[in-house]
Design a protein around this motif. Structure first.
Motif, PDB file in Angstrom:
ATOM      1  N   GLN A 151      65.535  10.876   9.242  1.00 54.82           N
ATOM      2  CA  GLN A 151      66.886  10.970   9.792  1.00 54.82           C
ATOM      3  C   GLN A 151      66.837  11.117  11.319  1.00 54.82           C
ATOM      4  O   GLN A 151      67.553  10.446  12.046  1.00 54.82           O
ATOM      5  CB  GLN A 151      67.588  12.178   9.177  1.00 54.82           C
ATOM      6  N   ARG A 152      65.972  11.996  11.777  1.00 54.13           N
ATOM      7  CA  ARG A 152      65.861  12.281  13.217  1.00 54.13           C
ATOM      8  C   ARG A 152      65.473  11.025  13.989  1.00 54.13           C
ATOM      9  O   ARG A 152      66.017  10.720  15.041  1.00 54.13           O
ATOM     10  CB  ARG A 152      64.825  13.385  13.420  1.00 54.13           C
ATOM     11  N   LEU A 153      64.487  10.275  13.439  1.00 57.24           N
ATOM     12  CA  LEU A 153      63.963   9.130  14.186  1.00 57.24           C
ATOM     13  C   LEU A 153      64.632   7.816  13.811  1.00 57.24           C
ATOM     14  O   LEU A 153      64.242   6.762  14.313  1.00 57.24           O
ATOM     15  CB  LEU A 153      62.449   9.023  13.982  1.00 57.24           C
ATOM     16  N   ASN A 154      65.630   7.876  12.897  1.00 59.77           N
ATOM     17  CA  ASN A 154      66.328   6.673  12.486  1.00 59.77           C
ATOM     18  C   ASN A 154      65.397   5.680  11.806  1.00 59.77           C
ATOM     19  O   ASN A 154      65.458   4.481  12.064  1.00 59.77           O
ATOM     20  CB  ASN A 154      66.984   5.999  13.712  1.00 59.77           C
ATOM     21  N   LEU A 155      64.541   6.178  10.933  1.00 59.16           N
ATOM     22  CA  LEU A 155      63.598   5.314  10.214  1.00 59.16           C
ATOM     23  C   LEU A 155      63.828   5.518   8.719  1.00 59.16           C
ATOM     24  O   LEU A 155      64.459   6.497   8.318  1.00 59.16           O
ATOM     25  CB  LEU A 155      62.146   5.698  10.559  1.00 59.16           C
ATOM     26  N   SER A 156      63.288   4.598   7.923  1.00 59.00           N
ATOM     27  CA  SER A 156      63.390   4.809   6.468  1.00 59.00           C
ATOM     28  C   SER A 156      62.343   5.837   6.063  1.00 59.00           C
ATOM     29  O   SER A 156      61.326   5.998   6.742  1.00 59.00           O
ATOM     30  CB  SER A 156      63.167   3.493   5.740  1.00 59.00           C
ATOM     31  N   GLU A 157      62.599   6.536   4.977  1.00 60.65           N
ATOM     32  CA  GLU A 157      61.684   7.578   4.544  1.00 60.65           C
ATOM     33  C   GLU A 157      60.310   7.000   4.213  1.00 60.65           C
ATOM     34  O   GLU A 157      59.287   7.620   4.469  1.00 60.65           O
ATOM     35  CB  GLU A 157      62.274   8.308   3.332  1.00 60.65           C
ATOM     36  N   GLN A 158      60.342   5.783   3.667  1.00 60.96           N
ATOM     37  CA  GLN A 158      59.089   5.127   3.296  1.00 60.96           C
ATOM     38  C   GLN A 158      58.230   4.874   4.546  1.00 60.96           C
ATOM     39  O   GLN A 158      57.023   5.100   4.530  1.00 60.96           O
ATOM     40  CB  GLN A 158      59.391   3.793   2.568  1.00 60.96           C
ATOM     41  N   THR A 159      58.907   4.413   5.618  1.00 60.78           N
ATOM     42  CA  THR A 159      58.173   4.155   6.873  1.00 60.78           C
ATOM     43  C   THR A 159      57.520   5.440   7.364  1.00 60.78           C
ATOM     44  O   THR A 159      56.351   5.454   7.762  1.00 60.78           O
ATOM     45  CB  THR A 159      59.141   3.632   7.960  1.00 60.78           C
ATOM     46  N   VAL A 160      58.303   6.514   7.325  1.00 61.41           N
ATOM     47  CA  VAL A 160      57.774   7.803   7.783  1.00 61.41           C
ATOM     48  C   VAL A 160      56.542   8.169   6.974  1.00 61.41           C
ATOM     49  O   VAL A 160      55.506   8.557   7.529  1.00 61.41           O
ATOM     50  CB  VAL A 160      58.851   8.911   7.665  1.00 61.41           C
ATOM     51  N   LYS A 161      56.668   8.002   5.657  1.00 59.12           N
ATOM     52  CA  LYS A 161      55.566   8.344   4.760  1.00 59.12           C
ATOM     53  C   LYS A 161      54.312   7.546   5.118  1.00 59.12           C
ATOM     54  O   LYS A 161      53.219   8.094   5.275  1.00 59.12           O
ATOM     55  CB  LYS A 161      55.988   8.010   3.315  1.00 59.12           C
ATOM     56  N   ASN A 162      54.529   6.207   5.265  1.00 62.96           N
ATOM     57  CA  ASN A 162      53.403   5.324   5.579  1.00 62.96           C
ATOM     58  C   ASN A 162      52.768   5.667   6.923  1.00 62.96           C
ATOM     59  O   ASN A 162      51.551   5.793   7.035  1.00 62.96           O
ATOM     60  CB  ASN A 162      53.865   3.859   5.608  1.00 62.96           C
ATOM     61  N   GLN A 163      53.650   5.811   7.929  1.00 63.96           N
ATOM     62  CA  GLN A 163      53.153   6.081   9.275  1.00 63.96           C
ATOM     63  C   GLN A 163      52.422   7.419   9.327  1.00 63.96           C
ATOM     64  O   GLN A 163      51.395   7.561   9.989  1.00 63.96           O
ATOM     65  CB  GLN A 163      54.314   6.096  10.290  1.00 63.96           C
ATOM     66  N   LEU A 164      52.964   8.395   8.593  1.00 67.59           N
ATOM     67  CA  LEU A 164      52.358   9.722   8.582  1.00 67.59           C
ATOM     68  C   LEU A 164      50.956   9.659   7.984  1.00 67.59           C
ATOM     69  O   LEU A 164      49.998  10.190   8.551  1.00 67.59           O
ATOM     70  CB  LEU A 164      53.239  10.680   7.776  1.00 67.59           C
ATOM     71  N   SER A 165      50.841   8.960   6.879  1.00 68.98           N
ATOM     72  CA  SER A 165      49.512   8.924   6.238  1.00 68.98           C
ATOM     73  C   SER A 165      48.537   8.123   7.096  1.00 68.98           C
ATOM     74  O   SER A 165      47.380   8.508   7.249  1.00 68.98           O
ATOM     75  CB  SER A 165      49.617   8.357   4.818  1.00 68.98           C
ATOM     76  N   LEU A 166      49.051   7.025   7.707  1.00 69.56           N
ATOM     77  CA  LEU A 166      48.208   6.240   8.612  1.00 69.56           C
ATOM     78  C   LEU A 166      47.731   7.089   9.787  1.00 69.56           C
ATOM     79  O   LEU A 166      46.544   7.121  10.116  1.00 69.56           O
ATOM     80  CB  LEU A 166      48.996   5.032   9.154  1.00 69.56           C
ATOM     81  N   GLY A 167      48.715   7.779  10.368  1.00 70.57           N
ATOM     82  CA  GLY A 167      48.432   8.585  11.567  1.00 70.57           C
ATOM     83  C   GLY A 167      47.469   9.698  11.257  1.00 70.57           C
ATOM     84  O   GLY A 167      46.508   9.934  12.006  1.00 70.57           O
ATOM     85  N   LEU A 168      47.683  10.371  10.130  1.00 69.56           N
ATOM     86  CA  LEU A 168      46.806  11.493   9.785  1.00 69.56           C
ATOM     87  C   LEU A 168      45.389  11.024   9.510  1.00 69.56           C
ATOM     88  O   LEU A 168      44.425  11.693   9.879  1.00 69.56           O
ATOM     89  CB  LEU A 168      47.364  12.241   8.564  1.00 69.56           C
ATOM     90  N   LYS A 169      45.292   9.853   8.887  1.00 65.21           N
ATOM     91  CA  LYS A 169      43.977   9.295   8.601  1.00 65.21           C
ATOM     92  C   LYS A 169      43.221   9.056   9.913  1.00 65.21           C
ATOM     93  O   LYS A 169      42.067   9.456  10.074  1.00 65.21           O
ATOM     94  CB  LYS A 169      44.158   7.958   7.861  1.00 65.21           C
ATOM     95  N   GLU A 170      43.958   8.415  10.826  1.00 64.35           N
ATOM     96  CA  GLU A 170      43.375   8.096  12.136  1.00 64.35           C
ATOM     97  C   GLU A 170      42.987   9.392  12.853  1.00 64.35           C
ATOM     98  O   GLU A 170      41.912   9.523  13.418  1.00 64.35           O
ATOM     99  CB  GLU A 170      44.419   7.302  12.950  1.00 64.35           C
ATOM    100  N   LEU A 171      43.915  10.344  12.768  1.00 66.55           N
ATOM    101  CA  LEU A 171      43.700  11.627  13.437  1.00 66.55           C
ATOM    102  C   LEU A 171      42.457  12.313  12.885  1.00 66.55           C
ATOM    103  O   LEU A 171      41.661  12.886  13.636  1.00 66.55           O
ATOM    104  CB  LEU A 171      44.932  12.510  13.214  1.00 66.55           C
ATOM    105  N   LYS A 172      42.292  12.248  11.586  1.00 67.77           N
ATOM    106  CA  LYS A 172      41.138  12.898  10.960  1.00 67.77           C
ATOM    107  C   LYS A 172      39.831  12.295  11.461  1.00 67.77           C
ATOM    108  O   LYS A 172      38.871  13.015  11.725  1.00 67.77           O
ATOM    109  CB  LYS A 172      41.237  12.774   9.432  1.00 67.77           C
ATOM    110  N   THR A 173      39.834  10.964  11.600  1.00 66.00           N
ATOM    111  CA  THR A 173      38.622  10.306  12.106  1.00 66.00           C
ATOM    112  C   THR A 173      38.316  10.775  13.529  1.00 66.00           C
ATOM    113  O   THR A 173      37.178  11.111  13.859  1.00 66.00           O
ATOM    114  CB  THR A 173      38.814   8.766  12.118  1.00 66.00           C
ATOM    115  N   LEU A 174      39.384  10.769  14.314  1.00 64.43           N
ATOM    116  CA  LEU A 174      39.217  11.207  15.704  1.00 64.43           C
ATOM    117  C   LEU A 174      38.730  12.650  15.752  1.00 64.43           C
ATOM    118  O   LEU A 174      37.805  13.001  16.484  1.00 64.43           O
ATOM    119  CB  LEU A 174      40.551  11.108  16.459  1.00 64.43           C
TER     120      LEU A 174
END
Lengths: 189, 326
Positions: A151-174
């Motif tokens: 809601q805050r970022l004007n995105l679909s919940e699915q996008t948030v979910k996908n981006q979050l898991s992508l981002g966290l994965k990347e973050l974990k590697t880093l």
């Protein structure tokens, strides 16, 4: 050496040196204690600061005549429990604990401090795409749900979910890389 | 429970344990949590020594909040303000003191301005008065007193005064026999101590003259010329028709029915030379005309042409002789 009892009498009549002496007596203990519950130097500093400010302001109403030890806890209690609960419920803290599990150290001391962990996350976060940065920040540091973030970022919940898991994965590697380096440094110390 | 909390405090929880603790604490009565924490607070006194700068930092913030000791920046600010408050008057006082001191050192000097024979000069007095000095003139005044309540100078020689107007501060000229008091005027003053008379010719304004010998005072109007006889101390006032008195300023010497003797005398003074006349010419012969005061050769040529004289230069003197062959 003046006894705590005398210091309290002097403090009640407005003596700044007595106040300073009492600060010296208890500041480190209180700070260390707060740190164990809040896990944050910033929060702990703020609590200690507020406790002593309140002690000075209410110096005339001090009832304890032997020791202010229990009084300090009473003053700190509310802020302290809040800080404690905030940490328990913080996703980043959970990440930290899970990370600690993954490192599987038999030796307790080699585990890095929580604040170093947070620092590293914030550093690594900056290397991610802007949207992922925002989503991870809102999710981990602001404790927002996926729906709220969407809601805050004007995105679909699915996008948030996908981006979050992508981002966290990347973050974990880093993070893994950074933290291994850090861990090696700590072990070799 | 206590075991989990203990592990939390020492950062030794596993993920599962954290979840359990979180659920327990969230559902627990706050007082129960507080009671457990209180017992720990009261029983454990030793904690790892915190960074001394952290504790100092906290203390400084506490002090600031409760109105004690300023932060270093504010403290410096306060110091600067105090320094300014102290230093500004000190600077002011010392500036005024030194200024006055230097000023009095300068001002306490008695000033003398003089011209040699045949030399002319222009000068300004501190009040703005313009003075043109003819040769052999001396003006003396005390810079300390001049322009305070009166503008007073002592004088001998010849000069043209253009006195700056200042009604509150009269301009006074003291000569040996004559005292002149003015407010703002233009006049020529000739008062040489070795002459027999002093002369003052007024162009503008009004002057009060006092004969020092007789203590007699007269007022002179513009266009008139007063002559003071040193011996008698009497004034004679006459209309200044020719306006010759200050022609020296324009490098001219004007003679009207003047004896040759006097003409030669004036030239000698003006050019600071000795002139001898070797001729049958009566020295009482009267000369009328204008001779330049800035070019000796031209002046001598005028005289030689008028009287048919030859000019020769001998050591230290100039000789004028009657031309023999015509």
């Amino acid at each position: 050496m003046i006894s705590e009892e005398q210091l309290i009498i002097k403090l009640k009549s407005g003596s700044k040196p007595a106040f300073d002496a009492l600060y010296k007596m208890y500041a480190n203990r209180l700070y260390g204690y707060c740190l164990q519950y809040s896990k944050s130097a910033e929060d702990s500093k703020e609590i200690v600061q507020n406790v002593f400010i309140k002690l000075w302001i209410n110096r005339e109403k001090i009832m304890q005549d032997k020791s202010i030890c229990s009084l300090l806890f009473t003053i700190a209690k509310h802020d302290l429990i809040n800080a404690y609960k905030k940490r328990l419920n913080s996703p980043v803290y959970e990440d930290y604990v899970l990370y600690g599990d993954s490192v599987e150290t038999s030796d307790d001391t080699s585990c890095i401090d929580y604040h170093i962990f947070v620092e590293q996350i914030k550093k690594s976060l900056k290397k991610l795409p802007a949207t992922q940065q925002k989503i991870i920040h809102l999710s981990r540091f602001e404790n927002m749900t996926n729906a709220e973030i969407a809601q805050r970022l004007n995105l679909s919940e699915q996008t948030v979910k996908n981006q979050l898991s992508l981002g966290l994965k990347e973050l974990k590697t880093l993070l893994k890389f950074l933290l291994i380096v850090l861990w090696l440094l700590l072990v070799n110390k | 429970m206590e075991n989990l909390e203990d592990k939390y405090r020492k950062s030794r929880l596993t993920g599962n344990e954290l979840q359990t603790l979180r659920e327990q604490i969230n559902s627990e009565d706050e007082d129960t949590t507080a009671q457990r924490m209180y017992e720990i607070w009261m029983s454990e006194e030793r904690y790892a020594q915190a960074d001394a700068s952290d504790l100092k930092d906290i203390k400084q913030k506490v002090n600031m909040k409760i109105g004690f000791k300023k932060t270093p920046v504010q403290y410096l600010n306060l110091c600067l303000r105090i320094a300014a408050v102290i230093l500004i008057p000190v600077l002011l006082v010392s500036t005024i003191f030194l200024y006055n001191k230097v000023n009095t050192q300068l001002a306490s000097k008695e000033l003398t301005i003089s011209t040699g024979i045949g030399e002319k000069a222009q000068m300004s007095l501190p009040d703005g008065t313009q003075v043109s000095l003819n040769g052999g003139t001396k003006i003396h005044y005390s810079a300390d007193l001049f322009n305070k309540t009166v503008r007073q100078i002592t004088f001998e020689g010849e000069a043209y005064f253009n006195v700056a107007k200042n009604k509150k501060c009269p301009f006074i000229i003291n000569t040996q026999y004559l005292k002149i008091e003015v407010v703002g005027t233009k006049f020529n003053l000739l008062a040489r101590p070795h002459d027999k008379t002093a002369e003052i010719a007024l162009d503008e304004g009004i002057v009060n003259l006092t004969s020092i010998r007789l203590k007699k005072q007269i007022t002179l109007d513009p266009g008139y010329k007063a002559t003071l006889d040193y011996e008698t101390g009497q004034f004679t006032v006459a209309k200044d028709i020719m306006k010759q008195s200050s022609v020296w300023r324009h490098h001219q010497l004007i003679f009207t029915k003047t004896s040759l003797y006097n003409v030669i005398n004036t030239l000698e003074k003006n050019y600071n030379v000795k002139i001898s006349v070797d001729s049958d010419l009566s020295k009482e012969d009267l000369f009328t005309g204008t001779i330049t005061s800035s070019n000796l050769n031209e002046a001598l040529e005028i005289l030689s042409k008028t009287y048919h004289l030859s000019v020769s230069y001998e050591k230290n003197r100039i000789c004028l002789r009657q031309k023999t062959s015509m």
